[in-house]
Design a protein around this motif. Structure first.
Motif, PDB file in Angstrom:
ATOM      1  N   LEU A   9       0.717  -0.959   0.116  1.00 19.75           N
ATOM      2  CA  LEU A   9       0.263  -0.065  -0.142  1.00 19.75           C
ATOM      3  C   LEU A   9       1.127   0.965  -0.357  1.00 19.75           C
ATOM      4  O   LEU A   9       0.355   2.148  -0.602  1.00 19.75           O
ATOM      5  CB  LEU A   9      -1.235  -0.130   1.113  1.00 19.75           C
ATOM      6  CG  LEU A   9      -1.819   0.790   1.585  1.00 19.75           C
ATOM      7  CD1 LEU A   9      -2.824   1.474   0.213  1.00 19.75           C
ATOM      8  CD2 LEU A   9      -2.658   1.222   2.665  1.00 19.75           C
ATOM      9  N   GLU A  10       1.563   1.201   0.846  1.00 14.56           N
ATOM     10  CA  GLU A  10       2.743   2.522   1.126  1.00 14.56           C
ATOM     11  C   GLU A  10       3.493   2.590  -0.290  1.00 14.56           C
ATOM     12  O   GLU A  10       4.163   4.236  -0.735  1.00 14.56           O
ATOM     13  CB  GLU A  10       3.830   2.736   2.166  1.00 14.56           C
ATOM     14  CG  GLU A  10       3.785   2.654   3.300  1.00 14.56           C
ATOM     15  CD  GLU A  10       4.790   3.089   4.111  1.00 14.56           C
ATOM     16  OE1 GLU A  10       3.992   3.795   4.899  1.00 14.56           O
ATOM     17  OE2 GLU A  10       5.474   2.461   4.620  1.00 14.56           O
ATOM     18  N   ARG A  11       3.668   1.804  -1.408  1.00 11.77           N
ATOM     19  CA  ARG A  11       4.194   2.083  -2.605  1.00 11.77           C
ATOM     20  C   ARG A  11       3.936   2.031  -3.581  1.00 11.77           C
ATOM     21  O   ARG A  11       4.487   1.981  -4.632  1.00 11.77           O
ATOM     22  CB  ARG A  11       6.049   0.352  -2.605  1.00 11.77           C
ATOM     23  CG  ARG A  11       6.628   1.335  -1.449  1.00 11.77           C
ATOM     24  CD  ARG A  11       7.219   0.223  -1.077  1.00 11.77           C
ATOM     25  NE  ARG A  11       8.446   0.362  -0.069  1.00 11.77           N
ATOM     26  CZ  ARG A  11       8.804   1.160   0.969  1.00 11.77           C
ATOM     27  NH1 ARG A  11       6.887   0.773   1.529  1.00 11.77           N
ATOM     28  NH2 ARG A  11       9.480   1.153   1.807  1.00 11.77           N
ATOM     29  N   THR A  12       2.460   2.336  -3.320  1.00 11.19           N
ATOM     30  CA  THR A  12       1.327   2.582  -4.744  1.00 11.19           C
ATOM     31  C   THR A  12       0.708   3.585  -4.785  1.00 11.19           C
ATOM     32  O   THR A  12      -0.244   4.081  -4.200  1.00 11.19           O
ATOM     33  CB  THR A  12      -0.330   1.330  -4.524  1.00 11.19           C
ATOM     34  OG1 THR A  12       0.877  -0.414  -4.508  1.00 11.19           O
ATOM     35  CG2 THR A  12      -1.045   1.247  -5.437  1.00 11.19           C
ATOM     36  N   PRO A  13       1.590   4.085  -5.513  1.00  7.29           N
ATOM     37  CA  PRO A  13       0.907   6.181  -6.153  1.00  7.29           C
ATOM     38  C   PRO A  13      -0.831   5.696  -5.445  1.00  7.29           C
ATOM     39  O   PRO A  13      -1.416   4.854  -6.004  1.00  7.29           O
ATOM     40  CB  PRO A  13       1.078   6.185  -7.548  1.00  7.29           C
ATOM     41  CG  PRO A  13       2.318   5.442  -7.340  1.00  7.29           C
ATOM     42  CD  PRO A  13       1.805   3.665  -7.252  1.00  7.29           C
ATOM     43  N   MET A  14      -0.731   6.657  -5.177  1.00  6.28           N
ATOM     44  CA  MET A  14      -2.436   6.890  -4.391  1.00  6.28           C
ATOM     45  C   MET A  14      -3.078   7.634  -5.677  1.00  6.28           C
ATOM     46  O   MET A  14      -4.574   7.465  -6.154  1.00  6.28           O
ATOM     47  CB  MET A  14      -2.592   7.700  -3.254  1.00  6.28           C
ATOM     48  CG  MET A  14      -4.029   7.979  -3.309  1.00  6.28           C
ATOM     49  SD  MET A  14      -4.420   9.021  -1.828  1.00  6.28           S
ATOM     50  CE  MET A  14      -6.252   8.543  -1.120  1.00  6.28           C
ATOM     51  N   LEU A  15      -2.353   8.024  -6.495  1.00  2.00           N
ATOM     52  CA  LEU A  15      -3.379   9.200  -8.124  1.00  2.00           C
ATOM     53  C   LEU A  15      -2.994   8.833  -9.309  1.00  2.00           C
ATOM     54  O   LEU A  15      -1.393   8.836  -9.583  1.00  2.00           O
ATOM     55  CB  LEU A  15      -3.280  10.702  -7.791  1.00  2.00           C
ATOM     56  CG  LEU A  15      -4.075  11.167  -6.272  1.00  2.00           C
ATOM     57  CD1 LEU A  15      -3.664  12.750  -6.161  1.00  2.00           C
ATOM     58  CD2 LEU A  15      -5.566  11.025  -6.193  1.00  2.00           C
ATOM     59  N   THR A  16      -3.516   9.107 -10.148  1.00  3.78           N
ATOM     60  CA  THR A  16      -2.910   8.530 -11.474  1.00  3.78           C
ATOM     61  C   THR A  16      -2.512   9.681 -12.131  1.00  3.78           C
ATOM     62  O   THR A  16      -2.496  10.492 -11.435  1.00  3.78           O
ATOM     63  CB  THR A  16      -4.610   7.780 -12.811  1.00  3.78           C
ATOM     64  OG1 THR A  16      -5.780   9.072 -12.346  1.00  3.78           O
ATOM     65  CG2 THR A  16      -5.530   7.188 -11.710  1.00  3.78           C
ATOM     66  N   THR A  17      -2.068   9.438 -12.844  1.00  5.26           N
ATOM     67  CA  THR A  17      -0.804   9.928 -13.386  1.00  5.26           C
ATOM     68  C   THR A  17      -1.135  10.872 -14.730  1.00  5.26           C
ATOM     69  O   THR A  17      -0.530  11.776 -15.789  1.00  5.26           O
ATOM     70  CB  THR A  17       0.929   9.749 -13.419  1.00  5.26           C
ATOM     71  OG1 THR A  17       0.565   8.289 -14.113  1.00  5.26           O
ATOM     72  CG2 THR A  17       0.750   9.940 -12.218  1.00  5.26           C
ATOM     73  N   ASP A  18      -2.619   9.709 -15.691  1.00  9.51           N
ATOM     74  CA  ASP A  18      -3.184  10.368 -16.596  1.00  9.51           C
ATOM     75  C   ASP A  18      -4.340  10.857 -16.957  1.00  9.51           C
ATOM     76  O   ASP A  18      -5.560  10.323 -16.180  1.00  9.51           O
ATOM     77  CB  ASP A  18      -3.003   9.349 -17.221  1.00  9.51           C
ATOM     78  CG  ASP A  18      -4.210   7.919 -16.783  1.00  9.51           C
ATOM     79  OD1 ASP A  18      -3.800   7.902 -15.391  1.00  9.51           O
ATOM     80  OD2 ASP A  18      -5.058   6.986 -17.318  1.00  9.51           O
TER      81      ASP A  18
END
Length: 221
Positions: free
Chosen positions: A116-125
């Motif tokens: 969880l800590e290493r998964t980006p919370m927000l999309t970039t596209d």
């Protein structure tokens, strides 16, 4: 063989339909008509009906006698009831997990938090929104917290309530600015690993209450 193929189709359609409901393809309160669903998912009426029935059990779809199915509605009263019930159920399960969970439970919980800590919370596209990968890691962490409780029935209830809460969160697509969600998760984990039931339960309660307050603001707006 035919029965196994039908079951596989049902599982696949259920997964697709659930993802679409959570992702906002089908809006809150929208009627779910068999003809359009059969065409969209390439499935028979019986497969669609079974998938919808499972979503009713998970609290994502509502069934109305002689009328049919619709996506669950959203309201402040329902959100408050859902939050209070979720806090009641999950704090009981977490207390049991702290009392009964072993080393394997601790390892799974730490692993889920690491992911969880290493998964980006927000999309970039495109416009920033909560990513599907983060939602999945988030759900797995919260399930891992409770998994040591030793009660399959309690876990089933908790998972059903989590699905309903995820529906609200994804529907609102609210960015929780000014809130350190990662820190909240870390503090819950630390208290749980320390076997400090009172602190862990209180941190979990506050975590859900903060989310509910943010979602209430979104509903009001």
């Amino acid at each position: 063989m035919t029965q196994e193929k039908t079951r596989a189709n049902t599982e696949a359609v259920h997964a697709l339909l659930r993802a679409d409901v959570l992702g906002g393809v089908h809006q809150p309160g929208e009627r779910l008509k068999f003809a359009s669903l059969c065409e969209r998912y390439g499935a028979s009426v019986s497969v669609i009906r079974e998938a919808l029935t499972r979503l009713v059990e998970q609290g994502l779809v509502e069934s109305e006698p002689k009328i049919g199915f619709k996506v669950r509605s959203v309201s402040i009263d329902d959100l408050r009831d859902l939050t209070a019930t979720r806090i009641d159920i999950e704090t009981i399960a977490l207390a049991y997990a702290i009392e009964r969970g072993g080393v394997d439970w601790e390892a799974d919980m730490v692993g889920a938090h690491h992911k969880l800590e290493r998964t980006p919370m927000l999309t970039t596209d495109g416009p920033p929104r909560i990513s599907d990968e983060w939602e999945d890691a988030h759900g797995r962490f919260h399930i891992a917290l409770l998994d040591g409780c030793g009660s399959p029935r309690l876990l089933d209830i908790a998972c059903s309530l989590r699905d309903a809460a995820e529906f609200y969160r994804r529907w609102s697509q609210t960015r929780e600015t000014g809130r350190d969600v990662a820190c909240e998760h870390r503090e819950i984990l630390e208290a749980t690993l320390a076997r400090d039931s009172e602190t862990a339960v209180e941190r979990l309660r506050q975590h859900y209450q903060r989310t509910a307050e943010i979602l209430e603001t979104a509903l009001t707006a």
